[in-house]
Write an enzyme that holds these catalytic residues in place. Structure first.
Site, PDB file in Angstrom:
ATOM      1  N   HIS A 158      14.246  49.709  20.192  1.00 61.48           N
ATOM      2  CA  HIS A 158      13.251  48.649  20.019  1.00 61.48           C
ATOM      3  C   HIS A 158      13.105  48.236  18.567  1.00 61.48           C
ATOM      4  O   HIS A 158      13.626  48.884  17.661  1.00 61.48           O
ATOM      5  CB  HIS A 158      11.897  49.075  20.596  1.00 61.48           C
ATOM      6  CG  HIS A 158      11.267  50.230  19.888  1.00 61.48           C
ATOM      7  ND1 HIS A 158      10.580  50.096  18.705  1.00 61.48           N
ATOM      8  CD2 HIS A 158      11.205  51.541  20.206  1.00 61.48           C
ATOM      9  CE1 HIS A 158      10.108  51.276  18.325  1.00 61.48           C
ATOM     10  NE2 HIS A 158      10.489  52.172  19.216  1.00 61.48           N
ATOM     11  N   CYS A 174      12.542  57.629  20.320  1.00 59.90           N
ATOM     12  CA  CYS A 174      13.076  56.273  20.460  1.00 59.90           C
ATOM     13  C   CYS A 174      13.943  55.931  19.252  1.00 59.90           C
ATOM     14  O   CYS A 174      13.932  56.629  18.245  1.00 59.90           O
ATOM     15  CB  CYS A 174      11.944  55.257  20.576  1.00 59.90           C
ATOM     16  SG  CYS A 174      11.067  55.303  22.151  1.00 59.90           S
TER      17      CYS A 174
END
Length: 199
Positions: A158, A174
């Protein structure tokens, strides 16, 4: 390669969604010799005004076993590669999981979202009860401009509004990119893309 003292101002503070660490593998060999300059600065047509990555995108030769279209994340190198069909790969700087949150394995992009909303998972709320239970997508959201969800896990590739963290081990598992770079990658991959995470 460590991010040197080159820092660009953060537009936001944010915490990444993640989960408990998964099993890790040790030091894979690099398949990406001799980088050449691909370009840097904002992607053409990018409208939201965020600065480019402190680690410029590059195109590099690729002689590995993965087929074109595969995303390879080299956690120890803190780089993401998108294999091309001409014996090269696009190379991006990324932020990765901090100690205790790095993982490895094969995943598939199961969903793509523009300006995604963020719901911190229960594991993160247990560690950080001060976090909001939900944050709508937008400029203040820590997931940034785009998100690509990895399988049924809590992990994502992301964007980030903190470009100075690219090249660092800062997340809860992440993989973060600048908003410029995540938008570039988002346009190049599709749901179903294979993602190989090497640690």
């Amino acid at each position: 390669m460590r991010l040197s003292s080159l820092l660009v101002p953060a537009l936001l503070a944010g915490t990444l969604a993640g989960a408990a660490p998964a099993a890790a593998l040790d030091g894979p060999a690099s398949f990406f010799p001799r980088p050449s300059n691909f370009g840097n600065g904002p992607v053409a047509g990018y409208r939201s005004g965020y600065s480019g990555s402190p680690i410029p995108r590059q195109t590099v030769r690729y002689d590995g076993k993965y087929s074109p279209g595969t995303v390879i994340i080299n956690t120890s190198e803190r780089r993401l590669y998108l294999v091309q069909d001409n014996g090269t790969a696009l190379k991006y700087g990324i932020g990765v999981g901090r100690d205790g949150f790095r993982w490895s394995g094969n995943k598939t992009i199961t969903r793509k979202a523009e300006w995604p909303g963020w719901t911190p998972p229960p594991q993160m709320l247990k560690r950080r009860p001060d976090l909001p239970r939900y944050m709508p997508g937008g400029i203040d959201n820590p997931l940034g401009a785009r998100a690509m969800y990895l399988g049924s896990s809590l992990y994502r590739i992301h964007g980030s509004n903190e470009p100075e963290t690219i090249g660092q081990a800062v997340s809860s598992g992440c993989f973060r990119m600048t908003n410029d770079d995540v938008q570039d990658l988002y346009e190049r991959v599709r749901v179903g893309t294979k993602v190989v995470v090497l640690n």
